[in-house]
Design an enzyme around this catalytic site. Structure first.
Site, PDB file in Angstrom:
ATOM      1  N   ARG A  64       0.815  -1.220   0.000  1.00 58.69           N
ATOM      2  CA  ARG A  64       0.000   0.000   0.000  1.00 58.69           C
ATOM      3  C   ARG A  64       0.847   1.268   0.000  1.00 58.69           C
ATOM      4  O   ARG A  64       0.372   2.330  -0.412  1.00 58.69           O
ATOM      5  CB  ARG A  64      -0.979  -0.036   1.186  1.00 58.69           C
ATOM      6  CG  ARG A  64      -2.122  -1.002   0.944  1.00 58.69           C
ATOM      7  CD  ARG A  64      -2.902  -1.295   2.187  1.00 58.69           C
ATOM      8  NE  ARG A  64      -2.292  -2.358   2.977  1.00 58.69           N
ATOM      9  CZ  ARG A  64      -2.450  -2.510   4.284  1.00 58.69           C
ATOM     10  NH1 ARG A  64      -3.164  -1.642   4.958  1.00 58.69           N
ATOM     11  NH2 ARG A  64      -1.884  -3.510   4.910  1.00 58.69           N
ATOM     12  N   GLU A 101       2.418  -5.647  13.437  1.00 59.83           N
ATOM     13  CA  GLU A 101       1.387  -5.767  14.466  1.00 59.83           C
ATOM     14  C   GLU A 101       0.879  -7.214  14.494  1.00 59.83           C
ATOM     15  O   GLU A 101       0.561  -7.750  15.544  1.00 59.83           O
ATOM     16  CB  GLU A 101       0.233  -4.807  14.149  1.00 59.83           C
ATOM     17  CG  GLU A 101      -0.827  -4.755  15.222  1.00 59.83           C
ATOM     18  CD  GLU A 101      -2.005  -3.874  14.844  1.00 59.83           C
ATOM     19  OE1 GLU A 101      -1.979  -3.269  13.765  1.00 59.83           O
ATOM     20  OE2 GLU A 101      -2.942  -3.807  15.654  1.00 59.83           O
TER      21      GLU A 101
HETATM   22  C1  PRP Z   1       0.853  -2.731   6.659  1.00 59.46           C
HETATM   23  C2  PRP Z   1       0.861  -1.244   6.328  1.00 59.46           C
HETATM   24  C3  PRP Z   1       2.244  -0.828   6.727  1.00 59.46           C
HETATM   25  C4  PRP Z   1       2.543  -1.721   7.907  1.00 59.46           C
HETATM   26  C5  PRP Z   1       2.398  -0.973   9.189  1.00 59.46           C
HETATM   27  O1  PRP Z   1       1.437  -3.439   5.612  1.00 59.46           O
HETATM   28  O2  PRP Z   1       0.606  -1.016   4.956  1.00 59.46           O
HETATM   29  O3  PRP Z   1       3.187  -1.067   5.690  1.00 59.46           O
HETATM   30  O4  PRP Z   1       1.617  -2.819   7.855  1.00 59.46           O
HETATM   31  O5  PRP Z   1       2.721  -1.773  10.293  1.00 59.46           O
HETATM   32  P1  PRP Z   1       3.955  -1.500  11.253  1.00 59.46           P
HETATM   33  O6  PRP Z   1       4.072  -0.026  11.494  1.00 59.46           O
HETATM   34  O7  PRP Z   1       3.579  -2.246  12.509  1.00 59.46           O
HETATM   35  O8  PRP Z   1       5.176  -2.080  10.614  1.00 59.46           O
HETATM   36  P2  PRP Z   1       1.415  -5.025   5.436  1.00 59.46           P
HETATM   37  O9  PRP Z   1       2.706  -5.584   5.953  1.00 59.46           O
HETATM   38  O10 PRP Z   1       0.145  -5.560   5.978  1.00 59.46           O
HETATM   39  O11 PRP Z   1       1.543  -5.193   3.856  1.00 59.46           O
HETATM   40  P3  PRP Z   1       0.643  -4.823   2.573  1.00 59.46           P
HETATM   41  O12 PRP Z   1       0.709  -3.313   2.406  1.00 59.46           O
HETATM   42  O13 PRP Z   1       1.379  -5.532   1.490  1.00 59.46           O
HETATM   43  O14 PRP Z   1      -0.755  -5.303   2.801  1.00 59.46           O
HETATM   44  N1  ADE Z   2      -1.387  -2.604   9.443  1.00 59.49           N
HETATM   45  C1  ADE Z   2      -1.041  -2.888  10.700  1.00 59.49           C
HETATM   46  N2  ADE Z   2      -2.043  -2.665  11.553  1.00 59.49           N
HETATM   47  C2  ADE Z   2      -3.085  -2.207  10.814  1.00 59.49           C
HETATM   48  C3  ADE Z   2      -4.417  -1.785  11.110  1.00 59.49           C
HETATM   49  N3  ADE Z   2      -4.883  -1.806  12.358  1.00 59.49           N
HETATM   50  N4  ADE Z   2      -5.189  -1.361  10.081  1.00 59.49           N
HETATM   51  C4  ADE Z   2      -4.715  -1.359   8.822  1.00 59.49           C
HETATM   52  N5  ADE Z   2      -3.485  -1.755   8.475  1.00 59.49           N
HETATM   53  C5  ADE Z   2      -2.676  -2.176   9.454  1.00 59.49           C
END
Ligand code: PRP
Ligand code: ADE
Length: 177
Positions: A64, A101
C-alpha cells in the site's frame, strides 16, 4: 492542511473490526482510494509539505505504500524506489527483517537504487508499530542514503510507531490519527 480537509480524509477511511484477526480494528485505506477527491487530496497534502525540501528520492513499501509513494514522487519530480517483500526484486538486494502488528516479515531494496547522499523521503499508507519503516530506514542508511522524514496517511498512535521512529532520528508526519 485545514481541519476540514483532514476530516474529509478521515471519513473516507472505513474501519473493519476483527480483520485480519480478532481484536484488530483494520483501517482500510482502499476506501480512500475509491474516492478520487480524497485520494487526490491525500497526495496534494503530502506534495505540498515536501516540495522544495531537497528530497531526491521517495521510497515506498509494498504494497500500500506504493499507492501513495509513487504519485508523490512523480509530483515532486524525483525517482520512486520500491521496498518489497522477499524474492520480488530482480537485481542485487539488501534485506532486513522486521515485526508487524500481526506477524513477522523481511523487506528488500535494490542495492543500486539509492546513491550515497540521496535525501530520501519514506512514504507508507499507515504507521502501526513502526517495524516496517524502521527496517526500511535501515536499508536506506546501509546504502548511504540520508533519511530524516517519513510520511503516512494514517497513524495508529497507541501502537507507538512514532516514538520508535523518533528514536531512529525520523520525523513522522501523518494526515489522519
Ligand atoms: C501494513 C501497512 C504498513 C505496515 C504498518 O502493511 O501497509 O506497511 O503494515 O505496520 P507496522 O508499522 O507495525 O510495521 P502489510 O505488511 O500488511 O503489507 P501490505 O501493504 O502488502 O498489505
Ligand atoms: N497494518 C497494521 N495494523 C493495521 C491496522 N490496524 N489497520 C490497517 N493496516 C494495518
Amino acid at each position: 492542511a485545514t481541519a476540514q480537509q483532514i476530516e474529509f480524509l478521515r471519513e473516507s477511511i472505513k474501519t473493519i473490526p476483527d480483520y485480519p484477526k480478532p481484536g484488530i480494528l483494520f483501517r482500510d485505506v482502499t476506501s480512500m482510494l475509491e474516492d478520487p477527491k480524497a485520494y487526490a487530496l491525500s497526495i496534494e497534502l503530502l506534495v505540498e509539505r515536501y516540495r522544495n525540501t531537497g528530497v531526491t528520492k521517495v521510497v515506498g513499501t509494498e504494497a500500500r505504500g506504493f499507492l501513495f509513494g509513487a504519485p508523490v514522487a512523480l509530483a515532486l519530480g524525483v525517482g520512486f524506489v520500491p521496498v518489497r517483500k522477499p524474492g520480488k526484486l530482480p537485481r542485487a538486494t539488501l534485506s532486513e527483517s522486521y515485526e508487524l502488528e500481526y506477524g513477522t516479515d523481511t523487506l528488500e531494496i535494490h542495492q543500486d537504487a539509492i546513491q550515497p547522499g540521496d535525501n530520501v523521503l519514506v512514504i507508507d499508507d499507515l504507521l502501526a508499530t513502526g517495524g516496517t519503516i524502521e527496517a526500511t530506514v535501515k536499508l536506506i542508511r546501509r546504502l548511504g542514503g540520508v533519511v530524516t522524514d517519513a510520511a503516512f496517511i494514517i497513524d495508529l498512535p497507541e501502537l507507538g510507531g512514532e516514538a520508535r521512529l523518533t528514536a531512529q532520528g525520523i520525523n513522522c508526519y501523518s494526515l489522519v490519527d
